[in-house]
Design a protein around this motif. Structure first.
Motif, mmCIF file in Angstrom:
data_model
loop_
_atom_site.group_PDB
_atom_site.id
_atom_site.type_symbol
_atom_site.label_atom_id
_atom_site.label_comp_id
_atom_site.label_asym_id
_atom_site.label_seq_id
_atom_site.Cartn_x
_atom_site.Cartn_y
_atom_site.Cartn_z
ATOM 1 N N ILE A 45 -4.239 -4.461 -2.452
ATOM 2 C CA ILE A 45 -5.507 -3.848 -2.086
ATOM 3 C C ILE A 45 -6.619 -4.866 -1.850
ATOM 4 C CG2 ILE A 45 -6.395 -3.447 -4.431
ATOM 5 C CD1 ILE A 45 -6.621 -0.987 -1.488
ATOM 6 N N VAL A 46 -6.599 -5.972 -2.556
ATOM 7 C CA VAL A 46 -7.653 -6.979 -2.413
ATOM 8 C C VAL A 46 -7.646 -7.593 -1.014
ATOM 9 C CG1 VAL A 46 -8.523 -9.170 -3.305
ATOM 10 C CG2 VAL A 46 -7.719 -7.421 -4.885
ATOM 11 N N LEU A 55 -12.591 -3.180 -6.810
ATOM 12 C CA LEU A 55 -11.711 -4.328 -6.580
ATOM 13 C C LEU A 55 -12.112 -5.167 -5.378
ATOM 14 C CD1 LEU A 55 -8.274 -2.662 -7.366
ATOM 15 C CD2 LEU A 55 -9.374 -4.493 -8.660
ATOM 16 N N THR A 56 -12.694 -4.530 -4.364
ATOM 17 C CA THR A 56 -13.063 -5.262 -3.146
ATOM 18 C C THR A 56 -14.148 -4.527 -2.374
ATOM 19 O OG1 THR A 56 -12.254 -6.216 -1.089
ATOM 20 C CG2 THR A 56 -11.166 -4.215 -1.825
ATOM 21 N N ALA A 63 -8.511 11.154 -6.126
ATOM 22 C CA ALA A 63 -9.828 10.692 -5.668
ATOM 23 C C ALA A 63 -10.448 9.640 -6.573
ATOM 24 C CB ALA A 63 -10.778 11.875 -5.516
ATOM 25 N N THR A 64 -10.053 9.613 -7.835
ATOM 26 C CA THR A 64 -10.597 8.588 -8.740
ATOM 27 C C THR A 64 -10.184 7.180 -8.324
ATOM 28 O OG1 THR A 64 -8.731 8.898 -10.239
ATOM 29 C CG2 THR A 64 -10.764 10.109 -10.750
ATOM 30 N N THR A 65 -9.219 7.077 -7.424
ATOM 31 C CA THR A 65 -8.823 5.746 -6.961
ATOM 32 C C THR A 65 -9.868 5.131 -6.027
ATOM 33 O OG1 THR A 65 -7.543 6.608 -5.083
ATOM 34 C CG2 THR A 65 -6.360 6.262 -7.174
ATOM 35 N N VAL A 120 -1.490 7.038 -8.834
ATOM 36 C CA VAL A 120 -1.905 5.708 -8.394
ATOM 37 C C VAL A 120 -2.790 5.069 -9.457
ATOM 38 C CG1 VAL A 120 -3.059 4.406 -6.577
ATOM 39 C CG2 VAL A 120 -1.786 6.475 -6.002
ATOM 40 N N THR A 121 -2.410 3.861 -9.860
ATOM 41 C CA THR A 121 -3.156 3.133 -10.885
ATOM 42 C C THR A 121 -3.715 1.838 -10.316
ATOM 43 O OG1 THR A 121 -1.222 1.899 -11.623
ATOM 44 C CG2 THR A 121 -1.634 4.043 -12.704
ATOM 45 N N ARG A 122 -4.657 1.268 -11.035
ATOM 46 C CA ARG A 122 -5.224 -0.009 -10.616
ATOM 47 C C ARG A 122 -4.144 -1.090 -10.476
ATOM 48 N NH1 ARG A 122 -10.827 -2.502 -11.993
ATOM 49 N NH2 ARG A 122 -10.505 -4.646 -11.324
ATOM 50 N N PRO A 123 -3.239 -1.242 -11.458
ATOM 51 C CA PRO A 123 -2.182 -2.245 -11.294
ATOM 52 C C PRO A 123 -1.315 -2.001 -10.050
ATOM 53 C CG PRO A 123 -2.315 -1.603 -13.592
ATOM 54 C CD PRO A 123 -3.211 -0.674 -12.823
ATOM 55 N N GLN A 124 -1.022 -0.734 -9.735
ATOM 56 C CA GLN A 124 -0.240 -0.439 -8.528
ATOM 57 C C GLN A 124 -1.001 -0.858 -7.281
ATOM 58 O OE1 GLN A 124 0.389 3.805 -9.259
ATOM 59 N NE2 GLN A 124 2.565 3.458 -8.851
ATOM 60 N N LEU A 125 -2.290 -0.576 -7.254
ATOM 61 C CA LEU A 125 -3.108 -0.955 -6.101
ATOM 62 C C LEU A 125 -3.164 -2.470 -5.947
ATOM 63 C CD1 LEU A 125 -5.966 1.638 -6.573
ATOM 64 C CD2 LEU A 125 -4.334 1.552 -4.665
#
Length: 113
Positions: free
Chosen positions: A48-49, A71-72, A62-64, A38-43
């Motif tokens: 996710i916002v 992000l929010t 867990a780093t996600t 899972v990456t930031r762009p995927q989220l």
């Protein structure tokens, strides 16, 4: 079920062997699933916002949690996994639940309540 419940959105990241995504959907939550690394762009692409809830089922990801929190501020972070959450994440996590201790249906019901 209230109109607010129908508008709730959740992102479920990781494999969902214990079916927390299905349980949330049964409670009227719109669920988007993110698999693999899972990456930031995927989220961001998953929405996710605008989500109310981020449920992580793979502790290796867990780093996600810090990424999501960056992000929010307007969502709850939950792990639904059998393994212990790493120490560096605990301060940013709202709830950690072991599926062996509480069923997905009960967790989803409580998260929506």
């Amino acid at each position: 079920m209230s109109e607010d419940d129908q508008n709730r959105r959740a992102i479920v990241a990781g494999p969902d062997e214990d079916e927390i995504g299905v349980a949330l959907e049964n409670e009227g939550v719109t669920v988007t699933r993110v698999d693999g690394v899972v990456t930031r762009p995927q989220l961001e692409e998953a929405g996710i916002v605008d989500a109310d809830l981020y449920v992580l089922t793979d502790i290796d990801q867990a780093t996600t949690i810090p990424i999501v929190c960056d992000l929010t501020d307007d969502l709850r972070t939950v792990t639904y996994a059998r393994r212990t959450v790493p120490e560096f994440v605990k301060g940013q996590l709202d709830l950690a639940i072991d599926p062996q201790l509480m069923s997905a249906a009960i967790v989803a019901e409580e998260l929506v309540a």
